[in-house]
Design an enzyme around this catalytic site. Structure first.
Site, PDB file in Angstrom:
ATOM      1  N   TYR A 116       0.766  -1.195  -0.029  1.00 52.02           N
ATOM      2  CA  TYR A 116      -0.085  -0.164  -0.022  1.00 52.02           C
ATOM      3  C   TYR A 116       0.991   1.255   0.003  1.00 52.02           C
ATOM      4  O   TYR A 116       0.272   2.363  -0.312  1.00 52.02           O
ATOM      5  CB  TYR A 116      -0.976   0.088   1.129  1.00 52.02           C
ATOM      6  CG  TYR A 116      -2.374  -1.054   0.960  1.00 52.02           C
ATOM      7  CD1 TYR A 116      -3.217  -0.863   0.134  1.00 52.02           C
ATOM      8  CD2 TYR A 116      -1.807  -2.291   1.728  1.00 52.02           C
ATOM      9  CE1 TYR A 116      -4.117  -1.735   0.165  1.00 52.02           C
ATOM     10  CE2 TYR A 116      -2.883  -3.313   1.580  1.00 52.02           C
ATOM     11  CZ  TYR A 116      -3.966  -2.895   0.673  1.00 52.02           C
ATOM     12  OH  TYR A 116      -5.024  -3.940   0.508  1.00 52.02           O
TER      13      TYR A 116
ATOM     14  N   GLY B 219       3.087   3.906  -1.670  1.00 60.10           N
ATOM     15  CA  GLY B 219       3.300   4.191  -3.022  1.00 60.10           C
ATOM     16  C   GLY B 219       2.140   4.366  -3.817  1.00 60.10           C
ATOM     17  O   GLY B 219       1.003   4.306  -3.370  1.00 60.10           O
TER      18      GLY B 219
ATOM     19  N   GLY C  27      -0.977   4.009  -5.902  1.00 58.60           N
ATOM     20  CA  GLY C  27      -1.873   2.889  -6.450  1.00 58.60           C
ATOM     21  C   GLY C  27      -1.705   1.660  -5.634  1.00 58.60           C
ATOM     22  O   GLY C  27      -1.613   0.474  -6.195  1.00 58.60           O
TER      23      GLY C  27
ATOM     24  N   HIS D 280      -3.899   5.319   5.091  1.00 60.68           N
ATOM     25  CA  HIS D 280      -3.726   6.738   4.523  1.00 60.68           C
ATOM     26  C   HIS D 280      -4.777   6.680   3.206  1.00 60.68           C
ATOM     27  O   HIS D 280      -5.622   7.591   2.662  1.00 60.68           O
ATOM     28  CB  HIS D 280      -2.427   7.079   4.181  1.00 60.68           C
ATOM     29  CG  HIS D 280      -2.177   8.341   3.639  1.00 60.68           C
ATOM     30  ND1 HIS D 280      -1.746   8.291   2.576  1.00 60.68           N
ATOM     31  CD2 HIS D 280      -2.258   9.657   3.979  1.00 60.68           C
ATOM     32  CE1 HIS D 280      -1.565  10.015   2.158  1.00 60.68           C
ATOM     33  NE2 HIS D 280      -2.060  10.399   3.088  1.00 60.68           N
ATOM     34  N   ASP D 281      -4.465   5.634   2.458  1.00 54.50           N
ATOM     35  CA  ASP D 281      -5.376   5.419   1.118  1.00 54.50           C
ATOM     36  C   ASP D 281      -6.770   5.450   1.406  1.00 54.50           C
ATOM     37  O   ASP D 281      -7.491   6.163   0.731  1.00 54.50           O
ATOM     38  CB  ASP D 281      -5.011   4.099   0.449  1.00 54.50           C
ATOM     39  CG  ASP D 281      -3.488   4.011   0.022  1.00 54.50           C
ATOM     40  OD1 ASP D 281      -2.897   5.082  -0.235  1.00 54.50           O
ATOM     41  OD2 ASP D 281      -3.022   3.036  -0.718  1.00 54.50           O
TER      42      ASP D 281
ATOM     43  N   ASP E  20      -2.727  13.068   6.193  1.00 49.60           N
ATOM     44  CA  ASP E  20      -1.274  13.263   5.860  1.00 49.60           C
ATOM     45  C   ASP E  20      -0.670  12.928   7.052  1.00 49.60           C
ATOM     46  O   ASP E  20       0.416  12.469   7.382  1.00 49.60           O
ATOM     47  CB  ASP E  20      -0.691  14.142   5.122  1.00 49.60           C
ATOM     48  CG  ASP E  20      -1.035  14.254   3.704  1.00 49.60           C
ATOM     49  OD1 ASP E  20      -1.627  12.998   3.053  1.00 49.60           O
ATOM     50  OD2 ASP E  20      -0.908  15.223   2.671  1.00 49.60           O
TER      51      ASP E  20
END
Length: 121
Positions: free
Chosen positions: A27, A29, A31, A48-49, A89
């Protein structure tokens, strides 16, 4: 924006973001996808995604936001409509710090493909 997120990570964990977190696990990086996160560090990226997916109407990677440091704490400003990006973030940078002990170099530049199925947020 991505530059601000990188600065938060650098100050929070003392590591350069890209080489350490740019292609880590499934996860971290661009995509991220796959099965269950590999460890606590990868889970930080997964969360975070998921946080970014919940945001609507905000350009995630290039919207500048205001934030500051109060002692050793990241404080997000409240003056922009997309300030939630800063909160996503900030939470990830703090999570990286809290999970420094889980960081495993074998997941750095993780070349084994992660399963294509999305792990649910």
């Amino acid at each position: 924006d991505l530059w601000q997120f990188n600065k938060m990570i650098k100050k929070e964990v003392g590591k350069l973001p890209f080489p350490f977190y740019g292609a880590y696990g499934c996860y971290c990086g661009w995509g991220g996808r796959g099965e269950k996160p590999k460890d606590g560090t990868d889970r930080c990226c997964f969360v975070h995604d998921c946080c970014y997916k919940k945001l609507t109407g905000c350009p995630k990677w290039d919207d500048r936001y205001s934030y500051s440091w109060k002692d050793i704490t990241i404080v997000c400003g409240e003056d922009l409509p997309c300030e939630e990006i800063c909160e996503c973030d900030r939470a990830a940078a703090v999570c990286f710090y809290e999970n420094l002990g889980t960081y495993n170099k074998k997941y750095m530049k993780h070349l084994k493909p992660c399963k294509k199925a999305d792990y649910p947020c």
